[in-house]
Design a protein around this motif. Structure first.
Motif, PDB file in Angstrom:
ATOM      1  N   PHE A  58       1.026  -1.161   0.200  1.00 38.53           N
ATOM      2  CA  PHE A  58      -0.132   0.441   0.255  1.00 38.53           C
ATOM      3  C   PHE A  58       0.763   1.624  -0.201  1.00 38.53           C
ATOM      4  CE2 PHE A  58      -3.788  -2.535   1.886  1.00 38.53           C
ATOM      5  CZ  PHE A  58      -4.291  -2.312   0.432  1.00 38.53           C
ATOM      6  N   ALA A  59       2.427   1.169   0.798  1.00 42.92           N
ATOM      7  CA  ALA A  59       2.605   2.290   0.603  1.00 42.92           C
ATOM      8  C   ALA A  59       3.071   2.519  -0.789  1.00 42.92           C
ATOM      9  CB  ALA A  59       4.004   1.749   1.216  1.00 42.92           C
ATOM     10  N   GLY A  60       2.938   3.377  -1.271  1.00 40.97           N
ATOM     11  CA  GLY A  60       3.588   3.904  -2.347  1.00 40.97           C
ATOM     12  C   GLY A  60       2.471   4.049  -3.356  1.00 40.97           C
ATOM     13  N   THR A  61       1.418   3.020  -3.602  1.00 45.26           N
ATOM     14  CA  THR A  61       0.876   2.794  -4.341  1.00 45.26           C
ATOM     15  C   THR A  61      -0.196   3.984  -4.707  1.00 45.26           C
ATOM     16  OG1 THR A  61       0.567   0.358  -3.700  1.00 45.26           O
ATOM     17  CG2 THR A  61      -1.391   1.363  -4.984  1.00 45.26           C
ATOM     18  N   HIS A  62      -0.191   4.210  -6.327  1.00 46.71           N
ATOM     19  CA  HIS A  62      -1.534   5.761  -6.335  1.00 46.71           C
ATOM     20  C   HIS A  62      -2.746   4.494  -6.989  1.00 46.71           C
ATOM     21  CE1 HIS A  62       1.698   8.148  -7.296  1.00 46.71           C
ATOM     22  NE2 HIS A  62       2.670   7.130  -6.884  1.00 46.71           N
ATOM     23  N   MET A  63      -3.391   5.273  -7.207  1.00 45.69           N
ATOM     24  CA  MET A  63      -5.015   4.844  -7.507  1.00 45.69           C
ATOM     25  C   MET A  63      -5.550   6.355  -7.438  1.00 45.69           C
ATOM     26  SD  MET A  63      -7.078   2.249  -4.721  1.00 45.69           S
ATOM     27  CE  MET A  63      -6.543   0.862  -4.716  1.00 45.69           C
ATOM     28  N   GLN A  64      -6.206   6.600  -8.800  1.00 45.48           N
ATOM     29  CA  GLN A  64      -6.612   7.404  -8.983  1.00 45.48           C
ATOM     30  C   GLN A  64      -7.762   7.326 -10.460  1.00 45.48           C
ATOM     31  OE1 GLN A  64      -2.913   9.192 -10.274  1.00 45.48           O
ATOM     32  NE2 GLN A  64      -3.899   8.957 -12.647  1.00 45.48           N
ATOM     33  N   LEU A  65      -8.961   7.827 -10.052  1.00 43.15           N
ATOM     34  CA  LEU A  65     -10.041   7.717 -11.124  1.00 43.15           C
ATOM     35  C   LEU A  65      -9.339   7.856 -12.781  1.00 43.15           C
ATOM     36  CD1 LEU A  65     -12.658   9.310  -8.883  1.00 43.15           C
ATOM     37  CD2 LEU A  65     -12.520   6.890  -9.490  1.00 43.15           C
ATOM     38  N   GLY A  66      -9.891   7.648 -13.617  1.00 43.37           N
ATOM     39  CA  GLY A  66      -9.781   7.574 -15.073  1.00 43.37           C
ATOM     40  C   GLY A  66     -10.650   8.035 -15.890  1.00 43.37           C
ATOM     41  N   GLY A  67     -10.154   7.704 -17.559  1.00 43.40           N
ATOM     42  CA  GLY A  67     -10.410   6.306 -18.469  1.00 43.40           C
ATOM     43  C   GLY A  67     -12.387   7.473 -18.586  1.00 43.40           C
ATOM     44  N   ALA A  68     -13.273   7.390 -19.338  1.00 41.68           N
ATOM     45  CA  ALA A  68     -14.268   8.530 -19.571  1.00 41.68           C
ATOM     46  C   ALA A  68     -15.121   8.284 -18.354  1.00 41.68           C
ATOM     47  CB  ALA A  68     -14.712   7.902 -20.817  1.00 41.68           C
ATOM     48  N   SER A  69     -15.462   9.833 -18.421  1.00 41.01           N
ATOM     49  CA  SER A  69     -16.771   9.928 -17.315  1.00 41.01           C
ATOM     50  C   SER A  69     -15.757   8.887 -15.774  1.00 41.01           C
ATOM     51  CB  SER A  69     -17.913   8.518 -17.278  1.00 41.01           C
ATOM     52  OG  SER A  69     -18.108   9.202 -18.343  1.00 41.01           O
ATOM     53  N   ASP A  70     -14.733   9.240 -16.249  1.00 43.76           N
ATOM     54  CA  ASP A  70     -13.787   8.547 -14.497  1.00 43.76           C
ATOM     55  C   ASP A  70     -14.721   6.896 -14.596  1.00 43.76           C
ATOM     56  OD1 ASP A  70     -12.129  10.821 -14.293  1.00 43.76           O
ATOM     57  OD2 ASP A  70     -13.815  11.287 -12.691  1.00 43.76           O
ATOM     58  N   ARG A  71     -14.709   6.240 -14.868  1.00 43.08           N
ATOM     59  CA  ARG A  71     -15.160   4.672 -14.705  1.00 43.08           C
ATOM     60  C   ARG A  71     -14.460   3.735 -14.347  1.00 43.08           C
ATOM     61  NH1 ARG A  71     -17.065   1.619 -18.150  1.00 43.08           N
ATOM     62  NH2 ARG A  71     -16.762   3.612 -20.025  1.00 43.08           N
ATOM     63  N   LEU A  72     -12.833   4.317 -14.100  1.00 41.47           N
ATOM     64  CA  LEU A  72     -11.927   3.546 -14.189  1.00 41.47           C
ATOM     65  C   LEU A  72     -11.590   3.421 -12.945  1.00 41.47           C
ATOM     66  CD1 LEU A  72     -10.856   2.598 -17.566  1.00 41.47           C
ATOM     67  CD2 LEU A  72     -11.992   1.398 -16.517  1.00 41.47           C
ATOM     68  N   VAL A  73     -10.397   2.505 -12.080  1.00 38.82           N
ATOM     69  CA  VAL A  73      -9.853   2.965 -11.009  1.00 38.82           C
ATOM     70  C   VAL A  73      -8.575   2.287 -11.744  1.00 38.82           C
ATOM     71  CG1 VAL A  73      -8.922   3.101  -8.821  1.00 38.82           C
ATOM     72  CG2 VAL A  73     -11.149   2.737  -9.352  1.00 38.82           C
ATOM     73  N   LEU A  74      -7.354   3.472 -11.869  1.00 43.90           N
ATOM     74  CA  LEU A  74      -5.926   3.261 -12.179  1.00 43.90           C
ATOM     75  C   LEU A  74      -4.866   3.194 -11.267  1.00 43.90           C
ATOM     76  CD1 LEU A  74      -6.618   6.012 -14.765  1.00 43.90           C
ATOM     77  CD2 LEU A  74      -7.087   3.659 -14.891  1.00 43.90           C
ATOM     78  N   ILE A  75      -4.312   1.284 -11.550  1.00 48.16           N
ATOM     79  CA  ILE A  75      -3.199   1.344 -10.102  1.00 48.16           C
ATOM     80  C   ILE A  75      -2.515   0.932 -10.850  1.00 48.16           C
ATOM     81  CG2 ILE A  75      -3.192  -0.011  -7.474  1.00 48.16           C
ATOM     82  CD1 ILE A  75      -6.182  -0.626  -8.669  1.00 48.16           C
TER      83      ILE A  75
END
Ligand SMILES: [Zn+2]
Length: 394
Positions: free
Chosen positions: A45-62
């Motif tokens: 978990f330390a250092g992991t980036h999670m962010q929303l992306g894709g069209a309409s923020d439908r995806l969680v990018l890790i």
């Protein structure tokens, strides 16, 4: 029974067939464990980036900076509410920032959309349009940085004419091109290096290295300027940057999809060796011929100089090749000849250029007076002196 800590996902990795695969990821107290295709991995978990992306923020990018080879995403947004994620204070912080970032940076969202929809279609149709478009998104400072790094590498080995001297000698020849280079995104700089091969190359960011051999083998200013115009056009049309993006391909696309430009920065930062050894496609060579000679014509420099220089070098290389009887030695020699090896189908290009020029009305071409003989003389002295210096050292 479904496992509440398990999510379906997709991942990009160089070792996966086709570069991507589907898989599952499992959240545990220490981090994210995943199996994608046949490969298993783990992000703490330390250092992991999670962010929303894709069209309409439908995806969680890790992704994780220590595992840049992986880009993972899931369409199960419930992952954000998973207790393991919520329990990790650093992750919660990331999430808040990620959301903000996604809202602010609409350009990156558009980019992601383009990459999701446009890239696969574009790659199937014409990859050059995609790389051309991607290259245009690169800020000029990045290109300048990559070019400067490549130049520094050449400087380690090469003997350069003192900058002040080469600037003064080249000034009268380059002055007519100033109007052209002023419009450029780059601050053009020209260098003369002691190298007997008749060549010159321009690096991204506008650094042009002219071999002494090019100046010494040329008989007129127009021949040198013809080669320089061609090389400047390669940089203005971003051919080197497009090559780099094309090579990085899918992985770069994936990281841009993640709204993350660090991949592109890394590609450009590591590009120095690539820039020095690359060759261009036939299409890029033809484009550089066309754009370069149009630029010369606007500056009233006779672009036929490039043609006469090509013809001269080709005749010389052919003559050298004819002297070599052994077939393998001939192939080896061919590879060492820059014009035949890096400028494919030169005969066709010469014919094309002649045809193009015959269609254009010729203005009154500029005269260069003594500027070229003076340059040539000084380069001769520079080469002779550096030879003597070498002898003196041994
Ligand atoms: Zn070229």
């Amino acid at each position: 029974m479904t496992d509440p800590n398990q999510y379906s996902c997709h991942g990009f990795h160089a070792d996966l067939p086709g570069g991507k695969a589907t898989g599952v990821l499992r959240l545990e107290a220490d981090g994210i464990h995943f199996t994608i295709g046949a490969i298993s991995g783990y992000f703490p978990f330390a250092g992991t980036h999670m962010q929303l992306g894709g069209a309409s923020d439908r995806l969680v990018l890790i992704n994780h900076p220590q595992h840049p080879e992986w880009s993972i995403y899931t369409s199960e947004r419930s992952i954000l509410r998973n207790p393991h994620v919520q329990a990790h204070p650093q992750m919660a912080g990331h999430l808040a920032r990620a959301k903000q970032h996604a809202r602010k940076n609409w350009l990156i969202a558009c980019l992601a959309f383009f990459l999701v929809v446009g890239v696969p279609a574009g790659l199937l149709w014409r990859s050059d349009i995609v790389t051309g478009w991607a290259a245009q998104q690169v800020p000029p400072e990045w290109e300048t940085k990559a070019g400067r790094q490549a130049l520094d590498q050449i400087r380690i080995k090469g003997e350069f004419m003192p900058q002040k001297e080469s600037d003064a000698l080249l000034a009268p020849l380059l002055a007519p091109l100033q109007e052209e280079t002023r419009k450029s995104r780059f601050k053009w700089q020209f260098y003369i290096v002691n190298d007997p091969t008749p060549n010159a190359y321009a690096l991204p960011g506008g650094f042009v290295v002219i071999h002494s051999g090019l100046i010494l083998k040329a008989d007129q200013a127009e021949e040198v300027l013809g080669v320089l115009g061609h090389e400047i056009a390669h940089v203005e049309q971003q051919h080197g940057v497009q090559n780099m993006i094309g090579n990085a391909g899918l992985y770069l696309g994936a990281s841009l999809l993640f709204g993350d430009a660090t991949g592109l920065v890394a590609v450009l930062a590591n590009a120095a060796p690539l820039l020095l050894s690359q060759s261009y496609s036939r299409r890029f060579e033809e484009e550089a011929d066309e754009v370069g000679s149009a630029m010369l014509v606007r500056a009233r420099i006779n672009p036929m100089g490039l043609v006469t220089f090509f013809e001269k070098i080709m005749a010389e290389e052919k003559k050298q090749l004819e002297k070599v009887e052994d077939e393998h030695a001939r192939e080896a020699l061919k590879l060492s000849m820059r014009f035949l090896s890096t400028h494919p189908s030169t005969e066709k290009r010469i014919a094309d250029m002649k045809q193009r020029l015959s269609r254009q009305p010729a203005p009154a071409w500029r005269e260069f007076g003594d500027a070229f003989p003076t340059l040539k003389q000084s380069v001769q002295t520079f080469v002779a002196n550096s030879k003597q210096e070498k002898k003196g050292k041994t």
